[in-house]
Design an enzyme around this catalytic site. Structure first.
Site, mmCIF file in Angstrom:
data_model
loop_
_atom_site.group_PDB
_atom_site.id
_atom_site.type_symbol
_atom_site.label_atom_id
_atom_site.label_comp_id
_atom_site.label_asym_id
_atom_site.label_seq_id
_atom_site.Cartn_x
_atom_site.Cartn_y
_atom_site.Cartn_z
ATOM 1 N N CYS A 79 -13.908 1.168 0.192
ATOM 2 C CA CYS A 79 -13.391 2.324 -0.104
ATOM 3 C C CYS A 79 -14.129 3.441 0.055
ATOM 4 C CB CYS A 79 -12.921 2.344 -1.757
ATOM 5 S SG CYS A 79 -12.350 3.957 -2.345
ATOM 6 N N ARG A 82 -14.870 6.921 -2.560
ATOM 7 C CA ARG A 82 -15.623 6.716 -3.889
ATOM 8 C C ARG A 82 -16.260 7.864 -4.341
ATOM 9 N NH1 ARG A 82 -19.000 1.650 -1.985
ATOM 10 N NH2 ARG A 82 -18.516 2.097 0.289
ATOM 11 N N TRP A 244 -5.497 8.447 -4.606
ATOM 12 C CA TRP A 244 -4.300 8.986 -3.728
ATOM 13 C C TRP A 244 -4.645 8.442 -2.341
ATOM 14 C CZ3 TRP A 244 -8.205 12.450 -6.210
ATOM 15 C CH2 TRP A 244 -9.228 12.689 -5.526
ATOM 16 N N GLU A 249 -3.921 5.690 6.090
ATOM 17 C CA GLU A 249 -3.405 4.366 5.614
ATOM 18 C C GLU A 249 -1.788 4.170 5.897
ATOM 19 O OE1 GLU A 249 -5.086 5.220 1.413
ATOM 20 O OE2 GLU A 249 -5.273 3.313 1.805
HETATM 21 N N1 ARG Z 1 -4.087 0.676 1.939
HETATM 22 C C1 ARG Z 1 -3.271 0.441 0.990
HETATM 23 C C2 ARG Z 1 -1.846 0.958 1.442
HETATM 24 O O1 ARG Z 1 -1.843 1.687 2.459
HETATM 25 C C3 ARG Z 1 -3.729 1.190 -0.244
HETATM 26 C C4 ARG Z 1 -4.884 0.768 -0.753
HETATM 27 C C5 ARG Z 1 -5.588 1.884 -1.597
HETATM 28 N N2 ARG Z 1 -5.909 3.247 -1.087
HETATM 29 C C6 ARG Z 1 -5.827 4.293 -1.742
HETATM 30 N N3 ARG Z 1 -5.757 5.406 -1.153
HETATM 31 N N4 ARG Z 1 -6.612 4.252 -3.063
HETATM 32 O O2 ARG Z 1 -0.920 1.085 0.622
#
Ligand code: ARG
Length: 378
Positions: A79, A82, A244, A249
């Protein structure tokens, strides 16, 4: 996801009292070190020891639970977000055991985390496993997922097998899938998310008006629900947590990966890029446009989202601060470096403390066998 049949009921081998005690002692000592004003260590250790010896487990105080959940985040080597580990909102829902109630509290989790777009990091901790009495768990990968995301194929099939009728159109939110605890039956239950719990962002591009016609969207709150929270010898199999999003991602993985929504060719076509030759870097250019659209759209909608340059700097600030506290920051480089412009972010250019698989508190992927296969809903 390769999953064994559901007819084999959930059976996690209970840890021995000795193993529980050893893990408990390490945690209770860590709690005392980092929370020196909260109670008497010697007395608490005696209390926990007696409880484990008579029942095989023990109950965390609300303070221990909140600290344990926050440190599990702090220990999450994959992560990048953090820096804010100590601001996690911890919902103590250990008294909630019935699937119906777990579902309503998961939906409440989404409301609290969404906060009208000003996303807040939240974890909801439901009842822990007890010796020979595994607690209910979530079969959903996240509280919100889409039925047509190839990554959700197994769960979409499971939902349909259980009687869910949706999933015909793009970006339909999957129902929440819950595996009840023992004694409540082994058939998973499904729960459709109430309208007001899932905030979504329609995607548009800041300068290409045609982008919106692709009809893309994504949800606001990533809430991971397929991991157990382990604190001091106690396992919480239902403990969804959310932060968030970082734009990449969605823009570089969920919508772009060829085994996910695989949208680079469509974006390239929209921007009239020459896709006949890799050396036009059409993939790279399409990735940038897609990521721009994601950040732009979340901003327009007033939904918190981080960009990878800012989040990289925050992560290095976190590493520095932890070092000042004398704590290592176990880190998986391959997950921390963003999947766009890696070398243009600060996190690329260095190495980190190694991961330690035995480090606790931690979020642990549940062993397979927790999620029944579609077709075998016995
Ligand atoms: N990578 C995952 C997604 O795209 C989420 C993982 C947690 N990500 C976060 N920003 N807390 O759905």
């Amino acid at each position: 996801m390769d999953l064994p049949p559901a007819s084999a009921p959930v059976r996690r081998r209970p840890p021995t009292n000795k193993a529980v005690l050893a893990a408990a002692e390490v945690f209770i000592r860590q709690y005392a070190t980092e929370n020196p004003d909260d109670g008497d260590l010697r007395r608490r250790l005696a209390e926990v020891t007696a409880e484990v010896e008579s029942s095989g487990t023990y109950e965390h105080t609300p303070g221990e639970l909140a600290f344990g959940a926050r440190v599990a985040w702090r220990n999450a080597a994959r992560c990048i977000g953090r820096l804010y580990w100590n601001n996690l909102i911890v919902r103590d829902l250990r008294h909630v055991t019935h699937s119906d109630d777990i579902a309503s509290e998961c939906f409440e989790h989404l409301r609290i985390a969404t906060n009208a777009g000003r996303i807040r990091p939240v974890i909801s901790v439901f009842a822990p496993d007890r010796p020979r009495r595994p607690a209910a768990s979530l079969l959903s990968e996240q509280l919100v997922r889409y039925a047509d995301d190839p990554r959700s194929a197994t769960r979409t099939a499971l939902a349909r097998n259980l009687g869910w009728k949706g999933g015909e159109t793009p970006f339909e939110v999957l129902p929440l899938l819950i595996q009840p605890g023992p004694g409540l039956g082994l058939t998973p239950e499904f729960y459709e998310a109430p309208e007001d719990t899932v905030l979504e962002v329609p995607l548009a591009h800041p300068s290409h008006p045609g982008f919106a016609d692709l009809g893309l969207r994504w949800y606001a709150v990533p809430a991971v629900s397929d991991m157990s929270l382990e604190i001091g010898g106690v396992t919480y199999p239902a403990a969804p947590f959310s932060g968030w999003y970082m734009g990449t991602e969605i823009g570089s993985r969920n919508l772009a990966d060829s085994d996910r929504y695989n949208l680079l060719p469509a974006v390239a076509e929209l921007f009239d890029l020459d896709t006949r030759n890799e050396r036009t870097l059409w993939r790279d250019r399409a990735l940038v446009e897609l990521n721009l659209a994601v950040l732009h759209s979340y901003d327009q909608a007033g939904v918190t989202i981080a960009d990878h340059h800012t989040e990289s700097r925050r992560f290095l600030a976190h590493v520095d601060r932890e070092r000042r506290h004398g704590r290592p920051v176990p880190t998986d480089w391959s997950w921390i470096v963003p999947p766009l412009s890696g070398g243009a972010t600060a996190v690329f250019h260095r190495y980190y403390d190694p991961e330690d698989p035995d480090l606790r508190p931690a979020f642990i992927h549940r062993p397979q066998g927790q999620c029944p296969q579609p077709g075998s809903t016995a």
